[in-house]
Design an enzyme around this catalytic site. Structure first.
Site, PDB file in Angstrom:
ATOM      1  N   SER A 117       1.338  -6.691  -2.847  1.00  0.00           N
ATOM      2  CA  SER A 117       0.798  -5.890  -1.481  1.00  0.00           C
ATOM      3  C   SER A 117      -0.024  -6.507  -0.942  1.00  0.00           C
ATOM      4  O   SER A 117      -1.026  -7.271  -1.629  1.00  0.00           O
ATOM      5  CB  SER A 117       0.659  -4.480  -2.252  1.00  0.00           C
ATOM      6  OG  SER A 117      -0.240  -3.858  -1.350  1.00  0.00           O
ATOM      7  N   TYR A 141      -4.875   0.105  -7.791  1.00  0.00           N
ATOM      8  CA  TYR A 141      -3.581  -0.083  -7.526  1.00  0.00           C
ATOM      9  C   TYR A 141      -3.428  -1.573  -6.948  1.00  0.00           C
ATOM     10  O   TYR A 141      -2.736  -2.308  -7.643  1.00  0.00           O
ATOM     11  CB  TYR A 141      -2.895   0.783  -6.339  1.00  0.00           C
ATOM     12  CG  TYR A 141      -2.098  -0.044  -5.578  1.00  0.00           C
ATOM     13  CD1 TYR A 141      -0.521  -0.047  -6.197  1.00  0.00           C
ATOM     14  CD2 TYR A 141      -1.919  -0.388  -4.327  1.00  0.00           C
ATOM     15  CE1 TYR A 141       0.609  -0.508  -5.670  1.00  0.00           C
ATOM     16  CE2 TYR A 141      -0.663  -1.085  -3.615  1.00  0.00           C
ATOM     17  CZ  TYR A 141       0.298  -0.897  -4.243  1.00  0.00           C
ATOM     18  OH  TYR A 141       1.558  -1.616  -3.618  1.00  0.00           O
ATOM     19  N   LYS A 145      -1.687  -5.017  -8.865  1.00  0.00           N
ATOM     20  CA  LYS A 145      -0.941  -6.176  -8.015  1.00  0.00           C
ATOM     21  C   LYS A 145      -1.456  -7.514  -8.278  1.00  0.00           C
ATOM     22  O   LYS A 145      -0.777  -8.476  -8.373  1.00  0.00           O
ATOM     23  CB  LYS A 145      -0.749  -5.787  -6.680  1.00  0.00           C
ATOM     24  CG  LYS A 145       0.284  -4.411  -6.383  1.00  0.00           C
ATOM     25  CD  LYS A 145       1.564  -4.798  -6.944  1.00  0.00           C
ATOM     26  CE  LYS A 145       2.565  -3.520  -7.003  1.00  0.00           C
ATOM     27  NZ  LYS A 145       3.757  -3.870  -7.529  1.00  0.00           N
TER      28      LYS A 145
HETATM   29  C1  UD1 Z   1      -1.712   1.921   2.297  1.00  0.00           C
HETATM   30  C2  UD1 Z   1      -2.351   1.580   1.297  1.00  0.00           C
HETATM   31  C3  UD1 Z   1      -1.839   0.159   0.564  1.00  0.00           C
HETATM   32  C4  UD1 Z   1      -0.102  -0.095   0.378  1.00  0.00           C
HETATM   33  C5  UD1 Z   1       0.273   0.608   1.878  1.00  0.00           C
HETATM   34  C6  UD1 Z   1       1.741   0.682   1.557  1.00  0.00           C
HETATM   35  C7  UD1 Z   1      -4.570   2.375   1.100  1.00  0.00           C
HETATM   36  C8  UD1 Z   1      -6.232   2.029   1.676  1.00  0.00           C
HETATM   37  N1  UD1 Z   1      -3.919   1.304   1.266  1.00  0.00           N
HETATM   38  O1  UD1 Z   1      -1.954   1.195   3.047  1.00  0.00           O
HETATM   39  O2  UD1 Z   1      -2.421  -0.559  -0.537  1.00  0.00           O
HETATM   40  O3  UD1 Z   1       0.169  -1.179   0.192  1.00  0.00           O
HETATM   41  O4  UD1 Z   1      -0.182   1.645   2.186  1.00  0.00           O
HETATM   42  O5  UD1 Z   1       2.083   1.760   0.880  1.00  0.00           O
HETATM   43  O6  UD1 Z   1      -3.979   3.491   1.044  1.00  0.00           O
HETATM   44  N2  UD1 Z   1      -3.406   7.071   9.167  1.00  0.00           N
HETATM   45  C9  UD1 Z   1      -3.980   8.030   9.908  1.00  0.00           C
HETATM   46  N3  UD1 Z   1      -3.446   9.233  10.106  1.00  0.00           N
HETATM   47  C10 UD1 Z   1      -2.534   9.597   9.047  1.00  0.00           C
HETATM   48  C11 UD1 Z   1      -1.908   8.714   8.091  1.00  0.00           C
HETATM   49  C12 UD1 Z   1      -2.673   7.393   8.176  1.00  0.00           C
HETATM   50  O7  UD1 Z   1      -4.794   7.785  10.793  1.00  0.00           O
HETATM   51  O8  UD1 Z   1      -1.977  10.723   9.220  1.00  0.00           O
HETATM   52  C13 UD1 Z   1      -4.076   5.660   9.139  1.00  0.00           C
HETATM   53  C14 UD1 Z   1      -4.775   5.101   7.949  1.00  0.00           C
HETATM   54  O9  UD1 Z   1      -6.303   5.565   7.860  1.00  0.00           O
HETATM   55  C15 UD1 Z   1      -4.484   3.659   8.114  1.00  0.00           C
HETATM   56  C16 UD1 Z   1      -3.320   3.644   8.836  1.00  0.00           C
HETATM   57  O10 UD1 Z   1      -2.985   4.696   9.381  1.00  0.00           O
HETATM   58  O11 UD1 Z   1      -5.667   3.209   8.958  1.00  0.00           O
HETATM   59  C17 UD1 Z   1      -2.057   3.154   7.904  1.00  0.00           C
HETATM   60  O12 UD1 Z   1      -2.342   4.136   6.874  1.00  0.00           O
HETATM   61  P1  UD1 Z   1      -1.164   3.995   5.774  1.00  0.00           P
HETATM   62  O13 UD1 Z   1       0.367   4.261   6.348  1.00  0.00           O
HETATM   63  O14 UD1 Z   1      -1.493   4.882   4.601  1.00  0.00           O
HETATM   64  O15 UD1 Z   1      -1.349   2.458   5.275  1.00  0.00           O
HETATM   65  P2  UD1 Z   1      -2.576   1.560   4.669  1.00  0.00           P
HETATM   66  O16 UD1 Z   1      -3.645   2.439   4.406  1.00  0.00           O
HETATM   67  O17 UD1 Z   1      -2.728   0.661   5.819  1.00  0.00           O
END
Ligand code: UD1
Length: 326
Positions: A117, A141, A145
């Protein structure tokens, strides 16, 4: 080759099974069905139900099916949960991998693809993350990995097992509606859920040092990701002793606000998103350099964010037909 796909009944695993079988490879799925769903699998793919912590069962399955390669996707993947349950994550992701590698090497399997990841990088302070960017995971997590990559590489060095660690960036989309991600743990399904409730999507922080203040990520279509596994599996099968560590992304940064705008346009929902506080531990920007996988394997992503959202939304509507607006 006959490939054992651990976690093959999961969202990503089922796409990998589909891509490998369509490419003419024989596949067998090993899954404990804790989050996997048997119905995701084609009828002609054998499913062995079991945990990767059970070495005896793994050895029987590997011998019984004449397995020559393994794609290991089974594992726990929720960052927040890993903070609350680190021992559980180390047991499932690191001990499970160690047990699997023991069975794999004892049986003379020749190729091993490990699902890693972008979480191994933590908070990278670079425009594009290369595989040589220092790893500094921020969660148990991500640690499991990274430790998994070490375990895989060390085993390859001593046994000649050809190995690859694939660092997935932000995976979205579906090959078919019935293969869509059923978890609501990432941006795209979390926004869909809000739209379905007729509530505004949430932006977790708009004061990041990025062009529009929201976090930037590299989104990759699950079908492209699955194709990257096929390319990797073939490369390992053709080169004993090979050792690859590869980013799987598109090299294109998309902000949270841009994603929500695209989702609104595609779904016909037009609520203005609300801004919520930052989520602890979120890096401002994580975007892959995908140059190495292109150079090593000739793979590049073919699908864009539009394809990801459209296919994910079709899967969502299959579960929640009432969410339709258009
Ligand atoms: C997350 C995990 C990462 C994992 C990946 C795939 C964390 C810190 N990282 O990545 O380790 O490999 O998922 O499963 O959790 N967001 C919003 N509103 C929402 C949902 C998300 O603003 O309702 C934002 C989050 O703050 C982030 C971005 O969208 O900035 C992407 O979020 P997300 O899809 O959860 O992925 P990551 O956090 O990048």
């Amino acid at each position: 080759m006959t490939w054992l796909i651990t976690g093959g009944a999961g969202y990503i695993g089922a796409h990998v099974v589909r891509a490998l079988t369509e490419a003419g490879e024989r596949t067998v799925v090993y899954d404990d069905l804790s989050t996997g769903i048997a119905e995701r699998l084609p009828d002609d793919v054998p499913l062995e139900v079991g945990t990767v912590l059970d070495g005896v069962r793994l050895s029987k399955v590997i011998a019984g099916h004449g397995i020559t390669g393994v794609v290991h996707l089974a594992g726990k993947k929720r960052v927040g949960e890993s903070v609350d349950m680190p021992l559980h994550y180390y047991r499932e992701n690191v001990e499970g991998l160690r047990v699997l590698l023991e069975a794999v090497t004892a049986a003379g399997v020749t190729s091993f693809v490990f699902s890693s990841s972008a979480a191994v990088y933590g908070m990278p302070d670079v425009e594009l993350v290369t595989e040589d960017t220092p790893c500094a995971p921020l969660s148990p997590y991500g640690e499991t990995k990274l430790a998994g990559e070490w375990l895989v590489r060390a085993t390859g060095r001593t046994t000649g097992l050809a190995t690859a660690s694939l660092r997935y960036f932000n995976v979205a989309g579906a090959a078919r509606p019935e293969l869509a991600d059923l978890g609501v743990h990432n941006l795209v399904p979390m926004v869909f859920e809000k739209l379905t409730e007729d509530a505004p999507a949430q932006i977790f922080g708009d004061d990041y040092p990025t062009p529009d203040g929201t976090c930037v990520r590299d989104y990759i279509h699950v079908v492209d990701l699955a194709d990257a596994h096929v390319a990797t599996a073939r490369a390992l099968a053709a080169s004993p002793g090979r050792d690859l560590t590869l980013n799987i992304g598109r090299g294109e940064g998309v902000s949270v606000r841009e994603m929500i705008d695209r989702i609104n346009a595609i779904t016909g929902h037009h609520r203005t998103p609300s801004v919520a506080p930052r989520r602890p531990g979120d890096p401002a920007r994580v975007v892959a350099s995908a140059d190495r996988i292109t150079a090593e394997l000739g793979w590049t992503a073919k699908r864009d964010v539009q394809d990801m959202i459209t296919s994910a939304w079709e899967g969502w509507l299959r579960r929640f037909p009432g969410a339709a607006r258009l």
